[in-house]
Design a protein around this motif. Structure first.
Motif, PDB file in Angstrom:
ATOM      1  N   TRP A 202      16.494 -12.141 -30.694  1.00 49.45           N
ATOM      2  CA  TRP A 202      15.459 -13.090 -31.100  1.00 49.45           C
ATOM      3  C   TRP A 202      14.412 -13.249 -30.005  1.00 49.45           C
ATOM      4  O   TRP A 202      13.206 -13.224 -30.272  1.00 49.45           O
ATOM      5  CB  TRP A 202      16.118 -14.416 -31.457  1.00 49.45           C
ATOM      6  CG  TRP A 202      15.204 -15.463 -31.996  1.00 49.45           C
ATOM      7  CD1 TRP A 202      14.615 -15.482 -33.231  1.00 49.45           C
ATOM      8  CD2 TRP A 202      14.809 -16.671 -31.352  1.00 49.45           C
ATOM      9  NE1 TRP A 202      13.872 -16.641 -33.380  1.00 49.45           N
ATOM     10  CE2 TRP A 202      13.978 -17.379 -32.241  1.00 49.45           C
ATOM     11  CE3 TRP A 202      15.090 -17.227 -30.111  1.00 49.45           C
ATOM     12  CZ2 TRP A 202      13.421 -18.609 -31.924  1.00 49.45           C
ATOM     13  CZ3 TRP A 202      14.526 -18.458 -29.795  1.00 49.45           C
ATOM     14  CH2 TRP A 202      13.707 -19.136 -30.702  1.00 49.45           C
TER      15      TRP A 202
ATOM     16  N   GLU B 128      12.124 -10.396 -29.913  1.00 45.70           N
ATOM     17  CA  GLU B 128      11.175 -10.408 -31.032  1.00 45.70           C
ATOM     18  C   GLU B 128      10.042 -11.402 -30.812  1.00 45.70           C
ATOM     19  O   GLU B 128       8.889 -11.097 -31.083  1.00 45.70           O
ATOM     20  CB  GLU B 128      11.885 -10.745 -32.344  1.00 45.70           C
ATOM     21  CG  GLU B 128      10.912 -10.692 -33.504  1.00 45.70           C
ATOM     22  CD  GLU B 128      11.413 -11.349 -34.758  1.00 45.70           C
ATOM     23  OE1 GLU B 128      10.571 -11.885 -35.497  1.00 45.70           O
ATOM     24  OE2 GLU B 128      12.626 -11.332 -35.017  1.00 45.70           O
ATOM     25  N   ILE B 129      10.338 -12.587 -30.319  1.00 44.04           N
ATOM     26  CA  ILE B 129       9.293 -13.618 -30.219  1.00 44.04           C
ATOM     27  C   ILE B 129       8.426 -13.474 -28.975  1.00 44.04           C
ATOM     28  O   ILE B 129       7.320 -14.013 -28.950  1.00 44.04           O
ATOM     29  CB  ILE B 129       9.879 -15.053 -30.298  1.00 44.04           C
ATOM     30  CG1 ILE B 129      10.740 -15.385 -29.079  1.00 44.04           C
ATOM     31  CG2 ILE B 129      10.617 -15.253 -31.602  1.00 44.04           C
ATOM     32  CD1 ILE B 129      11.152 -16.847 -28.987  1.00 44.04           C
TER      33      ILE B 129
ATOM     34  N   ALA C 230       8.499 -21.466 -32.867  1.00 47.28           N
ATOM     35  CA  ALA C 230       9.696 -20.695 -33.208  1.00 47.28           C
ATOM     36  C   ALA C 230      10.856 -21.686 -33.271  1.00 47.28           C
ATOM     37  O   ALA C 230      10.968 -22.574 -32.426  1.00 47.28           O
ATOM     38  CB  ALA C 230       9.965 -19.617 -32.164  1.00 47.28           C
TER      39      ALA C 230
ATOM     40  N   GLY D 169       9.546 -15.733 -35.492  1.00 41.65           N
ATOM     41  CA  GLY D 169      10.960 -15.687 -35.167  1.00 41.65           C
ATOM     42  C   GLY D 169      11.916 -15.823 -36.330  1.00 41.65           C
ATOM     43  O   GLY D 169      13.069 -16.201 -36.142  1.00 41.65           O
TER      44      GLY D 169
END
Length: 167
Positions: free
Chosen positions: A159, A162-163, A84, A118
């Motif tokens: 973020w 999400e990752i 990412a 990401g």
């Protein structure tokens, strides 16, 4: 979460501070946060997940230490790893190359066998152009902690959420 490290390149300390903030939110220990100037292929080999951060300089260039760091990463076996990206830029003074250094890392590693996660929508960003935008999304988390510092924490939080599922 599999073993994760954060590797950053920072000339002024901004990208380092962002890397440390992300580490805190993900529970990544300080021993697993590296200045790119100090990594080796063995360092990279010890981790399943790599979060790579760079600031953007000049006309969309990598932070200086990333030139050697990128070569070290290219020499490492990245197949099966998850990557990412995050980057720091200046959307006002360098709006035509905003966070473009992320694209340098992405382009250098996209055929390495690693999985990139990401990507971030460009919605809500103010900039003119960026090599880091592919198919309408940034290849990673784009931040301007100088001109848009009021958005930094919210962008990092979104973020990281999400990752997390990929790490």
């Amino acid at each position: 979460m599999d073993k994760t490290c954060i590797i950053y390149g920072s000339s002024t300390g901004t990208c380092q501070a962002i890397a440390e903030k992300i580490a805190g939110k993900l529970g990544v220990g300080q021993a697993d946060v590296y200045d790119v100037a100090n990594i080796t292929a063995d360092t990279v080999g010890a981790y399943r997940n790599l979060l790579l951060g760079t600031s953007t300089w000049g006309a969309g260039e990598l932070q200086d230490d990333w030139y050697d760091g990128l070569e070290k990463l290219k020499g490492a076996d990245l197949s099966g790893k998850t990557i990412a990206l995050f980057g720091c830029g200046d959307c006002e003074s360098y709006g035509d190359t905003f966070c473009a250094a992320m694209a340098e890392i992405y382009d250098g590693l996209k055929d390495s066998g690693a999985k990139f996660v990401g990507q971030v929508s460009t919605d809500g960003y103010t900039y003119d152009d960026s090599a880091a935008v592919i198919d309408g999304k940034f290849v990673g988390l784009a931040l301007d902690d100088v001109n848009e510092d009021d958005k930094t924490d919210g962008r990092i939080d979104a973020w990281v959420e999400e990752i997390k599922s990929f790490l």
